[in-house]
Motif scaffolding. Structure first.
Motif, PDB file in Angstrom:
ATOM      1  N   ALA A   1       0.829  -1.205   0.000  1.00 42.61           N
ATOM      2  CA  ALA A   1       0.000   0.000   0.000  1.00 42.61           C
ATOM      3  C   ALA A   1       0.863   1.255   0.000  1.00 42.61           C
ATOM      4  N   TRP A   2       1.940   1.231   0.775  1.00 41.00           N
ATOM      5  CA  TRP A   2       2.869   2.369   0.826  1.00 41.00           C
ATOM      6  C   TRP A   2       3.532   2.572  -0.540  1.00 41.00           C
ATOM      7  N   LEU A   3       4.012   1.482  -1.138  1.00 44.47           N
ATOM      8  CA  LEU A   3       4.691   1.576  -2.426  1.00 44.47           C
ATOM      9  C   LEU A   3       3.783   2.131  -3.512  1.00 44.47           C
ATOM     10  N   LEU A   4       2.559   1.646  -3.561  1.00 51.55           N
ATOM     11  CA  LEU A   4       1.645   2.109  -4.613  1.00 51.55           C
ATOM     12  C   LEU A   4       1.366   3.601  -4.493  1.00 51.55           C
ATOM     13  N   ARG A   5       1.231   4.079  -3.278  1.00 49.57           N
ATOM     14  CA  ARG A   5       1.014   5.521  -3.082  1.00 49.57           C
ATOM     15  C   ARG A   5       2.267   6.316  -3.442  1.00 49.57           C
ATOM     16  N   TRP A   6       3.422   5.771  -3.106  1.00 51.26           N
ATOM     17  CA  TRP A   6       4.667   6.441  -3.492  1.00 51.26           C
ATOM     18  C   TRP A   6       4.789   6.478  -5.017  1.00 51.26           C
ATOM     19  N   VAL A   7       4.438   5.374  -5.673  1.00 46.60           N
ATOM     20  CA  VAL A   7       4.502   5.311  -7.138  1.00 46.60           C
ATOM     21  C   VAL A   7       3.572   6.351  -7.759  1.00 46.60           C
ATOM     22  N   ASN A   8       2.411   6.557  -7.178  1.00 47.35           N
ATOM     23  CA  ASN A   8       1.492   7.584  -7.707  1.00 47.35           C
ATOM     24  C   ASN A   8       2.156   8.952  -7.752  1.00 47.35           C
ATOM     25  N   ASP A   9       3.065   9.210  -6.830  1.00 46.12           N
ATOM     26  CA  ASP A   9       3.734  10.510  -6.778  1.00 46.12           C
ATOM     27  C   ASP A   9       4.817  10.669  -7.839  1.00 46.12           C
ATOM     28  N   VAL A  10       5.333   9.533  -8.366  1.00 47.07           N
ATOM     29  CA  VAL A  10       6.466   9.640  -9.303  1.00 47.07           C
ATOM     30  C   VAL A  10       6.102   9.247 -10.726  1.00 47.07           C
ATOM     31  N   LEU A  11       4.934   8.623 -10.946  1.00 41.77           N
ATOM     32  CA  LEU A  11       4.534   8.259 -12.299  1.00 41.77           C
ATOM     33  C   LEU A  11       4.020   9.471 -13.067  1.00 41.77           C
ATOM     34  N   ALA A  12       4.383   9.542 -14.325  1.00 38.95           N
ATOM     35  CA  ALA A  12       3.803  10.551 -15.199  1.00 38.95           C
ATOM     36  C   ALA A  12       2.297  10.324 -15.304  1.00 38.95           C
ATOM     37  N   GLU A  13       1.585  11.370 -15.711  1.00 43.59           N
ATOM     38  CA  GLU A  13       0.118  11.288 -15.747  1.00 43.59           C
ATOM     39  C   GLU A  13      -0.363  10.108 -16.587  1.00 43.59           C
ATOM     40  N   ASP A  14       0.339   9.809 -17.688  1.00 44.86           N
ATOM     41  CA  ASP A  14      -0.017   8.675 -18.537  1.00 44.86           C
ATOM     42  C   ASP A  14       0.956   7.511 -18.335  1.00 44.86           C
ATOM     43  N   GLY A  15       1.621   7.488 -17.177  1.00 46.81           N
ATOM     44  CA  GLY A  15       2.616   6.463 -16.898  1.00 46.81           C
ATOM     45  C   GLY A  15       2.014   5.097 -16.656  1.00 46.81           C
ATOM     46  N   LEU A  16       2.887   4.093 -16.627  1.00 47.26           N
ATOM     47  CA  LEU A  16       2.483   2.700 -16.542  1.00 47.26           C
ATOM     48  C   LEU A  16       3.185   2.040 -15.356  1.00 47.26           C
ATOM     49  N   LEU A  17       2.426   1.312 -14.554  1.00 46.88           N
ATOM     50  CA  LEU A  17       2.988   0.498 -13.482  1.00 46.88           C
ATOM     51  C   LEU A  17       2.837  -0.965 -13.852  1.00 46.88           C
ATOM     52  N   LEU A  18       3.947  -1.687 -13.878  1.00 49.98           N
ATOM     53  CA  LEU A  18       3.947  -3.137 -14.068  1.00 49.98           C
ATOM     54  C   LEU A  18       4.357  -3.764 -12.745  1.00 49.98           C
ATOM     55  N   ALA A  19       3.432  -4.466 -12.096  1.00 49.24           N
ATOM     56  CA  ALA A  19       3.684  -5.053 -10.782  1.00 49.24           C
ATOM     57  C   ALA A  19       3.542  -6.560 -10.894  1.00 49.24           C
ATOM     58  N   GLY A  20       4.536  -7.295 -10.407  1.00 48.61           N
ATOM     59  CA  GLY A  20       4.488  -8.745 -10.553  1.00 48.61           C
ATOM     60  C   GLY A  20       5.047  -9.467  -9.349  1.00 48.61           C
ATOM     61  N   GLY A  21       4.581 -10.714  -9.170  1.00 48.30           N
ATOM     62  CA  GLY A  21       5.081 -11.538  -8.081  1.00 48.30           C
ATOM     63  C   GLY A  21       4.632 -12.978  -8.244  1.00 48.30           C
ATOM     64  N   MET A  22       5.225 -13.857  -7.463  1.00 44.52           N
ATOM     65  CA  MET A  22       4.788 -15.242  -7.419  1.00 44.52           C
ATOM     66  C   MET A  22       3.471 -15.307  -6.656  1.00 44.52           C
ATOM     67  N   ILE A  23       2.512 -16.027  -7.187  1.00 47.32           N
ATOM     68  CA  ILE A  23       1.159 -16.016  -6.623  1.00 47.32           C
ATOM     69  C   ILE A  23       1.163 -16.439  -5.159  1.00 47.32           C
ATOM     70  N   LYS A  24       1.959 -17.427  -4.790  1.00 45.12           N
ATOM     71  CA  LYS A  24       1.957 -17.905  -3.402  1.00 45.12           C
ATOM     72  C   LYS A  24       2.519 -16.875  -2.426  1.00 45.12           C
ATOM     73  N   HIS A  25       3.215 -15.866  -2.947  1.00 43.43           N
ATOM     74  CA  HIS A  25       3.815 -14.844  -2.087  1.00 43.43           C
ATOM     75  C   HIS A  25       3.058 -13.518  -2.127  1.00 43.43           C
TER      76      HIS A  25
END
Length: 381
Positions: free
Chosen positions: A125-149
């Motif tokens: 939750a902290w990271l996503l809010r921080w990312v909102n502050d640094v992404l350009a208005e039309d920017g893209l977030l690619l977030a990935g992980g192993m499903i079990k984790h």
């Protein structure tokens, strides 16, 4: 150290996972593969988009995205060495980016952010809010992980912070989520700091989301603290003490509360832990002689200590065991002064009394309950 080849979109990479653990463990997983594939499918290097990688594990994402010349920020102090080692296995790569931490995060605007999804919902939750502050208005977030984790409540955490474009099909037990920036901001979020007041102490501690047991004293530390008070009472005036794997700093702060004259060093692999410990000490012991090291174990050049205090973590990147503790025991043994002592608390079932004897000539048990044990290990004078 066993090497293996990752077939990355920009070309094969030879990668190795550091350490002497299970040789079958690779320096990347399916989440890294999927993130690289999605990044190259959605971004064009020739357009020179500004890309940021968050919490790469061993360098697979950073090296795989070299055509984009990404910036890099990571909580863990293990990444710089792992990245440098893996870059050395792949001659011809462009110059490596500086590994920034949450002590000095990048201050720029990005067209794309590539993020390893953490295991803990609050940190996500902290990271996503921080990312909102640094992404350009039309920017893209690619977030990935192993499903079990992936963290519990992960879907809700994303929904509350960002705009989800695509939840990619699961492949090889991994998943990538493609998002656009949302309106949630860190400044408006009450979850950045959580804390408590330790029993018998007049100070408070609080911590950022990546820090272990940030909102209550964990039961192992509860058993540990009376022995910490006894140990620091016996050291010489001005003794050098290290709170190793310090977390929010509560152990070292209890030591300072009992002995304000100590020279205390706080060290942790997590930069959010160091930010938290420094903030807590400044609030409660502003005039103390303290040093704060973001390091994998004991920082280079830290010198020798009369007493080292340790509550070792027992999991790293989904791998559970005593491998982290063994690494910390070895480094503690090299950094204790003659006659110095290591005081530690650990999970009883991990058999740390046997592990310590590999590094210290004297080991004794000071306390125990059904789950935890407090051990003292000493060097020769």
């Amino acid at each position: 150290m066993t090497t293996a080849t990752l077939d990355a979109p920009a070309g094969p990479l030879t990668l190795a996972r550091p350490g002497e653990g299970d040789a079958s463990l690779r320096a990347w997983d399916a989440a890294d593969e999927l993130l690289l594939q999605e990044a190259f499918a959605r971004l064009e290097p020739s357009r020179q988009p500004r890309v940021l990688v968050i919490d790469d594990q061993f360098g697979a994402l950073t090296l795989g995205l070299q055509p984009f010349q990404p910036d890099l920020v990571a909580d863990s102090a293990t990444l710089p060495a792992a990245l440098a080692d893996n870059a050395g296995l792949n001659p011809g790569l462009a110059s490596l980016p500086e590994v920034r931490s949450w002590r000095t995060p990048p201050d720029a605007r990005y067209d794309a952010v590539v993020l390893r999804i953490p295991r803990h919902a609050d940190y996500l939750a902290w990271l996503l809010r921080w990312v909102n502050d640094v992404l350009a208005e039309d920017g893209l977030l690619l977030a990935g992980g192993m499903i079990k984790h992936l963290p519990d409540r992960g879907v809700d955490v994303f929904a509350q912070a960002v705009t989800t474009d695509t939840v990619c099909p699961a492949r090889k037990k991994a998943r990538v989520i493609v998002c656009r920036p949302g309106t949630a901001e860190l400044a408006d979020w009450s979850g950045t700091w959580k804390g408590y007041s330790p029993e018998q102490e007049s100070f408070e501690v609080s911590a950022l989301p990546a820090v272990f047991a940030r909102d209550k004293l964990d039961i192992g530390t509860r058993l540990f603290l009376p022995r910490v008070r006894s140990a620091v009472a016996a050291v010489a005036p001005g003794a050098r003490v290290l709170d190793l794997a310090c977390g929010n700093g509560v152990v070292g702060m209890v030591a300072l509360s009992a002995r304000p004259d100590l020279a205390l060093t706080f060290s942790d692999v997590s930069s959010q832990a160091i930010v938290s410990a420094e903030r807590n000490v400044e609030a409660a012991f502003a005039d103390s002689d303290c040093t704060f090291d973001h390091a994998d174990g004991v920082a280079a050049g830290a010198g020798r200590f009369d007493l080292i205090l340790l509550n070792p973590p027992f999991h790293e990147g989904g791998v559970v065991g005593d491998h982290i503790a063994l690494r910390l025991f070895a480094r503690a043994a090299r950094h204790l002064a003659p006659g110095g002592r290591l005081l530690m608390v650990g999970n009883r079932h991990l058999g740390y009394h046997r592990s310590l004897r590999r590094f210290f000539p004297q080991v004794r048990q000071l306390d125990a309950n059904p789950k935890f044990v407090v051990l003292e290990a000493a060097t020769k004078r």
